[in-house]
Design a protein around this motif. Structure first.
Motif, PDB file in Angstrom:
ATOM      1  N   ARG A  94      -5.631  -2.112  15.583  1.00  0.00           N
ATOM      2  CA  ARG A  94      -6.783  -1.449  14.967  1.00  0.00           C
ATOM      3  C   ARG A  94      -6.694   0.069  15.135  1.00  0.00           C
ATOM      4  NH1 ARG A  94     -13.189  -2.566  16.450  1.00  0.00           N
ATOM      5  NH2 ARG A  94     -14.053  -0.941  15.091  1.00  0.00           N
TER       6      ARG A  94
ATOM      7  N   LEU B 163       2.606   3.450   3.280  1.00  0.00           N
ATOM      8  CA  LEU B 163       2.642   2.641   4.492  1.00  0.00           C
ATOM      9  C   LEU B 163       4.025   2.007   4.615  1.00  0.00           C
ATOM     10  CD1 LEU B 163       0.625   2.017   6.717  1.00  0.00           C
ATOM     11  CD2 LEU B 163       0.040  -0.094   5.530  1.00  0.00           C
TER      12      LEU B 163
ATOM     13  N   LEU C  20      -3.804   5.718  10.586  1.00  0.00           N
ATOM     14  CA  LEU C  20      -3.167   5.748   9.273  1.00  0.00           C
ATOM     15  C   LEU C  20      -4.161   5.639   8.123  1.00  0.00           C
ATOM     16  CD1 LEU C  20      -0.177   3.376  10.112  1.00  0.00           C
ATOM     17  CD2 LEU C  20      -0.001   5.805   9.572  1.00  0.00           C
ATOM     18  N   GLY C  21      -5.443   5.486   8.464  1.00  0.00           N
ATOM     19  CA  GLY C  21      -6.442   5.301   7.417  1.00  0.00           C
ATOM     20  C   GLY C  21      -6.371   3.940   6.760  1.00  0.00           C
ATOM     21  N   ARG C  22      -5.942   2.946   7.516  1.00  0.00           N
ATOM     22  CA  ARG C  22      -5.797   1.585   7.009  1.00  0.00           C
ATOM     23  C   ARG C  22      -6.515   0.616   7.946  1.00  0.00           C
ATOM     24  NH1 ARG C  22      -3.652   4.534   3.627  1.00  0.00           N
ATOM     25  NH2 ARG C  22      -1.657   4.151   2.551  1.00  0.00           N
ATOM     26  N   THR C  23      -6.654  -0.599   7.499  1.00  0.00           N
ATOM     27  CA  THR C  23      -7.187  -1.630   8.375  1.00  0.00           C
ATOM     28  C   THR C  23      -6.037  -2.233   9.180  1.00  0.00           C
ATOM     29  OG1 THR C  23      -6.850  -3.413   6.766  1.00  0.00           O
ATOM     30  CG2 THR C  23      -8.951  -2.195   6.658  1.00  0.00           C
TER      31      THR C  23
ATOM     32  N   THR D  71       1.222  -6.750   7.327  1.00  0.00           N
ATOM     33  CA  THR D  71       2.135  -6.932   6.205  1.00  0.00           C
ATOM     34  C   THR D  71       3.533  -6.431   6.550  1.00  0.00           C
ATOM     35  OG1 THR D  71       0.321  -6.671   4.616  1.00  0.00           O
ATOM     36  CG2 THR D  71       2.538  -6.304   3.780  1.00  0.00           C
TER      37      THR D  71
ATOM     38  N   ALA E 183      -3.853  -4.575   7.190  1.00  0.00           N
ATOM     39  CA  ALA E 183      -2.828  -3.991   6.326  1.00  0.00           C
ATOM     40  C   ALA E 183      -1.510  -3.799   7.071  1.00  0.00           C
ATOM     41  CB  ALA E 183      -3.315  -2.657   5.764  1.00  0.00           C
ATOM     42  N   LEU E 184      -1.574  -3.589   8.391  1.00  0.00           N
ATOM     43  CA  LEU E 184      -0.356  -3.373   9.169  1.00  0.00           C
ATOM     44  C   LEU E 184       0.451  -4.653   9.326  1.00  0.00           C
ATOM     45  CD1 LEU E 184      -1.644  -1.088  12.081  1.00  0.00           C
ATOM     46  CD2 LEU E 184      -1.112  -0.500   9.703  1.00  0.00           C
TER      47      LEU E 184
ATOM     48  N   GLY F   9      -4.048   1.408  12.898  1.00  0.00           N
ATOM     49  CA  GLY F   9      -4.522   1.393  11.520  1.00  0.00           C
ATOM     50  C   GLY F   9      -5.483   2.534  11.231  1.00  0.00           C
ATOM     51  N   GLU F  10      -6.389   2.797  12.170  1.00  0.00           N
ATOM     52  CA  GLU F  10      -7.338   3.888  11.980  1.00  0.00           C
ATOM     53  C   GLU F  10      -6.629   5.230  11.864  1.00  0.00           C
ATOM     54  OE1 GLU F  10      -9.997   3.521  15.263  1.00  0.00           O
ATOM     55  OE2 GLU F  10     -11.192   1.920  14.319  1.00  0.00           O
TER      56      GLU F  10
ATOM     57  N   ARG G 286       0.827  -1.190   0.000  1.00  0.00           N
ATOM     58  CA  ARG G 286       0.000   0.000   0.000  1.00  0.00           C
ATOM     59  C   ARG G 286       0.872   1.255   0.000  1.00  0.00           C
ATOM     60  NH1 ARG G 286      -5.276  -0.708   1.755  1.00  0.00           N
ATOM     61  NH2 ARG G 286      -5.497   1.485   1.174  1.00  0.00           N
TER      62      ARG G 286
END
Length: 268
Positions: free
Chosen positions: A59, A35, A65-68, A74, A71-72, A62-63, A32
């Motif tokens: 969570r 990230l 960063l605007g991600r789920t 990874t 996604a982290l 992630g929020e 992504r």
């Protein structure tokens, strides 16, 4: 709330800490954009600074960063590894400009080549303690990470190395040096925790420290009119205090540190 470092996978945690991260897993569209491990660690610190350790989760990071949360994973295996990275990143604020590690055969009391001149080892140790104290207050969640199991990251070890370098001109034997290091680190950590707790108490209860003490002091005076007679030494000590409770913490830090360094000087 106490949390323990080093609970994640040792191989992956240490690789991330020491700059050898695994290649992130990619999906059909690749990693992504925007990230990275660094971005995730920065976001984790921002969450912990603003909301405390209890609010830290993949969570929540992630929020920010605007991600789920998925996604982290990874980039960072999990919350345990993220905490290790956050802890070391916070301490890295203290490591800029530190000299290189001295040679193993350097005689006691001698400084390594390239080290800044240290005319007064007390001044050097005081600077180290002031820096660590300020770091703890910028990131009070770090105080909740137990020291029973160190992170073993480069910044954490560099901060320890810098204290050893500052103490080197004092010429302590290894046994006394270990005692001095433990006493100094725990002293700074303990006083910082007291100040951080006072700040947190005011925020959590909505009652300022000054108001809490004023109310309790008035009630205590009503209930124990003979307080001065019963506790003369405590009364005399309290009469010398001035300013806010945080001012008192700061004064205790300065005078306590000076006394510790007096002890180091006497042990030389």
């Amino acid at each position: 709330m106490t949390v323990y470092a080093g609970q994640g996978d040792a191989r992956r945690s240490l690789a991330l800490l020491w700059g050898a991260p695994e290649q992130p897993r990619t999906g059909r569209s690749g990693p992504r954009p925007g990230l990275s491990v660094d971005a995730i660690v920065s976001a984790g610190i921002a969450v912990a600074d603003a909301e405390g350790m209890a609010a830290l989760s993949m969570r929540a990071v992630g929020e920010r960063l605007g991600r789920t949360a998925m996604a982290l994973y990874t980039y960072v295996p999990g919350k345990a590894e993220l905490l290790d990275l956050m802890h070391d990143r916070a301490l890295a604020e203290l490591t800029a400009g530190l000299p290189a590690e001295p040679p193993a055969d350097l005689p006691p009391g001698e400084l390594p080549a390239g080290a800044p001149p240290v005319d007064d080892w007390r001044e050097a140790v005081t600077g180290w303690a002031e820096g660590l104290y300020a770091c703890y207050l910028r990131h009070p969640w770090v105080l909740q990470v137990s020291q029973a199991r160190p992170v073993l990251g480069p910044a954490e070890l560099a901060v320890m190395e810098s204290l050893l370098l500052a103490l080197r001109p004092a010429g302590l034997d290894p046994r006394r040096l270990r005692g001095a290091v433990a006493a100094l680190w725990q002293f700074v950590r303990g006083l910082a925790a007291t100040t951080a707790d006072a700040r947190a108490a005011a925020a959590a209860t909505g009652v300022a420290d000054e108001d809490w003490w004023a109310d309790r002091s008035a009630r205590l005076a009503e209930l124990t009119p003979d307080f001065t007679d019963r506790f003369p030494l405590l009364t005399a000590l309290q009469s010398t205090a001035g300013g806010s409770p945080e001012d008192s913490h700061r004064e205790a830090f300065r005078t306590g540190l000076a006394l510790l360094l007096d002890g180091v000087a006497a042990a030389r």
